[in-house]
Design a protein around this motif. Sequence first.
Motif, PDB file in Angstrom:
ATOM      1  N   PRO A  24       0.810  -1.224   0.000  1.00  0.00           N
ATOM      2  CA  PRO A  24       0.000   0.000   0.000  1.00  0.00           C
ATOM      3  C   PRO A  24       0.839   1.268   0.000  1.00  0.00           C
ATOM      4  N   GLY A  25       1.925   1.268   0.766  1.00  0.00           N
ATOM      5  CA  GLY A  25       2.800   2.439   0.783  1.00  0.00           C
ATOM      6  C   GLY A  25       3.460   2.678  -0.562  1.00  0.00           C
ATOM      7  N   ALA A  26       3.875   1.596  -1.221  1.00  0.00           N
ATOM      8  CA  ALA A  26       4.523   1.728  -2.528  1.00  0.00           C
ATOM      9  C   ALA A  26       3.554   2.275  -3.571  1.00  0.00           C
ATOM     10  N   ILE A  27       2.302   1.825  -3.532  1.00  0.00           N
ATOM     11  CA  ILE A  27       1.301   2.302  -4.499  1.00  0.00           C
ATOM     12  C   ILE A  27       0.980   3.775  -4.239  1.00  0.00           C
ATOM     13  N   ARG A  28       0.876   4.135  -2.973  1.00  0.00           N
ATOM     14  CA  ARG A  28       0.658   5.552  -2.657  1.00  0.00           C
ATOM     15  C   ARG A  28       1.843   6.395  -3.123  1.00  0.00           C
ATOM     16  N   TYR A  29       3.041   5.911  -2.876  1.00  0.00           N
ATOM     17  CA  TYR A  29       4.256   6.635  -3.261  1.00  0.00           C
ATOM     18  C   TYR A  29       4.308   6.855  -4.773  1.00  0.00           C
ATOM     19  N   ALA A  30       3.704   5.931  -5.519  1.00  0.00           N
ATOM     20  CA  ALA A  30       3.678   6.048  -6.981  1.00  0.00           C
ATOM     21  C   ALA A  30       2.676   7.092  -7.475  1.00  0.00           C
ATOM     22  N   GLY A  31       2.031   7.807  -6.555  1.00  0.00           N
ATOM     23  CA  GLY A  31       1.210   8.956  -6.943  1.00  0.00           C
ATOM     24  C   GLY A  31      -0.253   8.648  -7.180  1.00  0.00           C
ATOM     25  N   LEU A  32      -0.780   7.593  -6.559  1.00  0.00           N
ATOM     26  CA  LEU A  32      -2.155   7.181  -6.829  1.00  0.00           C
ATOM     27  C   LEU A  32      -3.159   8.312  -6.595  1.00  0.00           C
ATOM     28  N   LYS A  33      -3.139   8.915  -5.430  1.00  0.00           N
ATOM     29  CA  LYS A  33      -4.148   9.927  -5.088  1.00  0.00           C
ATOM     30  C   LYS A  33      -4.087  11.118  -6.047  1.00  0.00           C
ATOM     31  N   GLU A  34      -2.886  11.608  -6.269  1.00  0.00           N
ATOM     32  CA  GLU A  34      -2.733  12.788  -7.115  1.00  0.00           C
ATOM     33  C   GLU A  34      -3.180  12.513  -8.551  1.00  0.00           C
ATOM     34  N   ARG A  35      -2.864  11.343  -9.043  1.00  0.00           N
ATOM     35  CA  ARG A  35      -3.211  11.037 -10.436  1.00  0.00           C
ATOM     36  C   ARG A  35      -4.709  10.784 -10.596  1.00  0.00           C
ATOM     37  N   LEU A  36      -5.350  10.242  -9.576  1.00  0.00           N
ATOM     38  CA  LEU A  36      -6.809  10.103  -9.619  1.00  0.00           C
ATOM     39  C   LEU A  36      -7.477  11.478  -9.576  1.00  0.00           C
ATOM     40  N   GLU A  37      -6.921  12.377  -8.785  1.00  0.00           N
ATOM     41  CA  GLU A  37      -7.475  13.733  -8.732  1.00  0.00           C
ATOM     42  C   GLU A  37      -7.325  14.441 -10.074  1.00  0.00           C
ATOM     43  N   GLU A  38      -6.249  14.150 -10.785  1.00  0.00           N
ATOM     44  CA  GLU A  38      -6.070  14.730 -12.123  1.00  0.00           C
ATOM     45  C   GLU A  38      -7.152  14.253 -13.091  1.00  0.00           C
ATOM     46  N   LEU A  39      -7.708  13.051 -12.828  1.00  0.00           N
ATOM     47  CA  LEU A  39      -8.811  12.547 -13.655  1.00  0.00           C
ATOM     48  C   LEU A  39     -10.147  13.197 -13.290  1.00  0.00           C
ATOM     49  N   GLY A  40     -10.157  13.960 -12.212  1.00  0.00           N
ATOM     50  CA  GLY A  40     -11.379  14.662 -11.820  1.00  0.00           C
ATOM     51  C   GLY A  40     -12.114  14.063 -10.641  1.00  0.00           C
ATOM     52  N   TYR A  41     -11.529  13.059  -9.994  1.00  0.00           N
ATOM     53  CA  TYR A  41     -12.166  12.440  -8.833  1.00  0.00           C
ATOM     54  C   TYR A  41     -11.849  13.214  -7.556  1.00  0.00           C
ATOM     55  N   ARG A  42     -12.773  13.158  -6.608  1.00  0.00           N
ATOM     56  CA  ARG A  42     -12.477  13.550  -5.233  1.00  0.00           C
ATOM     57  C   ARG A  42     -11.964  12.304  -4.517  1.00  0.00           C
ATOM     58  N   VAL A  43     -10.796  12.376  -3.938  1.00  0.00           N
ATOM     59  CA  VAL A  43     -10.157  11.189  -3.369  1.00  0.00           C
ATOM     60  C   VAL A  43      -9.938  11.397  -1.875  1.00  0.00           C
ATOM     61  N   ARG A  44     -10.405  10.428  -1.100  1.00  0.00           N
ATOM     62  CA  ARG A  44     -10.172  10.428   0.348  1.00  0.00           C
ATOM     63  C   ARG A  44      -9.354   9.191   0.691  1.00  0.00           C
ATOM     64  N   ASP A  45      -8.182   9.398   1.238  1.00  0.00           N
ATOM     65  CA  ASP A  45      -7.370   8.265   1.679  1.00  0.00           C
ATOM     66  C   ASP A  45      -7.742   7.965   3.127  1.00  0.00           C
ATOM     67  N   LYS A  46      -8.340   6.802   3.333  1.00  0.00           N
ATOM     68  CA  LYS A  46      -8.838   6.425   4.662  1.00  0.00           C
ATOM     69  C   LYS A  46      -7.755   5.787   5.530  1.00  0.00           C
ATOM     70  N   GLY A  47      -6.506   5.769   5.030  1.00  0.00           N
ATOM     71  CA  GLY A  47      -5.444   5.148   5.803  1.00  0.00           C
ATOM     72  C   GLY A  47      -5.486   3.633   5.680  1.00  0.00           C
ATOM     73  N   ASN A  48      -4.896   2.970   6.657  1.00  0.00           N
ATOM     74  CA  ASN A  48      -4.774   1.509   6.613  1.00  0.00           C
ATOM     75  C   ASN A  48      -5.616   0.831   7.679  1.00  0.00           C
ATOM     76  N   VAL A  49      -6.166  -0.312   7.319  1.00  0.00           N
ATOM     77  CA  VAL A  49      -6.733  -1.226   8.307  1.00  0.00           C
ATOM     78  C   VAL A  49      -5.600  -1.697   9.220  1.00  0.00           C
ATOM     79  N   ALA A  50      -5.871  -1.815  10.494  1.00  0.00           N
ATOM     80  CA  ALA A  50      -4.849  -2.260  11.449  1.00  0.00           C
ATOM     81  C   ALA A  50      -4.496  -3.722  11.198  1.00  0.00           C
ATOM     82  N   VAL A  51      -3.209  -3.982  11.019  1.00  0.00           N
ATOM     83  CA  VAL A  51      -2.727  -5.333  10.738  1.00  0.00           C
ATOM     84  C   VAL A  51      -1.549  -5.631  11.668  1.00  0.00           C
ATOM     85  N   PRO A  52      -1.602  -6.703  12.443  1.00  0.00           N
ATOM     86  CA  PRO A  52      -0.460  -7.032  13.296  1.00  0.00           C
ATOM     87  C   PRO A  52       0.710  -7.552  12.467  1.00  0.00           C
ATOM     88  N   LEU A  53       1.904  -7.350  12.969  1.00  0.00           N
ATOM     89  CA  LEU A  53       3.079  -7.930  12.340  1.00  0.00           C
ATOM     90  C   LEU A  53       3.137  -9.423  12.641  1.00  0.00           C
TER      91      LEU A  53
END
Length: 299
Positions: A24-53
Amino acid sequence: MRDIAIIGTPVDLGAGRRGVDLGPGAIRYAGLKERLEELGYRVRDKGNVAVPLAEQLELPAAGEKLRYLDAITEINIQLAREVQAAVADGAFPLILGGDHSLSIGSISGVARGRRIGVIWVDAHGDFNTPETTPSGNIHGMSVAALTGRGNPRLASLLGGGPVLRDSDVVMVGIRDLDPAERAALRQSGIQVFTMHDIDRRGLASVMEEALMRVSMGTAGVHVSLDMDALDPAAAPGVGTPVLGGISYREAHLAMEMIAQSGKLLSMDLVEVNPILDAHNVTAELAVEFALSALGKRIF
């Protein structure tokens, strides 16, 4: 303008190799939110579901059939509730993985109270059960669980029985099945398009039939894109690479046809493993394919 809710699920407990928790961090780092906004979407990043190590959990006992069952069940229940809430808010859920066990939760949330179709783009069938699995890895059991097979805690995650009908699931890009899994799929009502079918018929023909099947009688379509569906030459950063996958352009075409159908309800991007990647290229491809599925066109 439509809202998109990004929900990260950094789970690697369902896989045999570590590292997809960083997806998830790698996909975000690749600009997912910004590029979706360029398409005209309103984007809300809800963060991550809690996952134990994995290091926080007890090692599975010798001979245990389902590795980390308790933790994966809880993660998927949390994810299903997050997705259900996003749907109730009128948003499009875009789930970032993480291993493919997360689809038990994402699809359970999308399908709550309605019948949906699923296009499962993957090198693997993910149709094992505790009786057939050679590894005990739950990411290889997701479709079985969603269609009511296998461990009851996974097969009825939120209660109420199977989430999907066999006839509402189409697999695309399959090329690596365990023997008992292959037999079970043949006996099921799931349509499986292997790489042999794509080679003979062409990806466009396969996707036309896939979209027709999963659209009949359903509220719409969820796409679960496992990045190992692509050939490893294009997408090296995956935990279970299999030679002979779909090409970069075939993957774009599949997503473009999904966008043109107007049926897309939600999407998973899973099995990006940055530890095994080269310059984050697999995460960048995942972003590109999400954009194509959500309406980006060449012209």
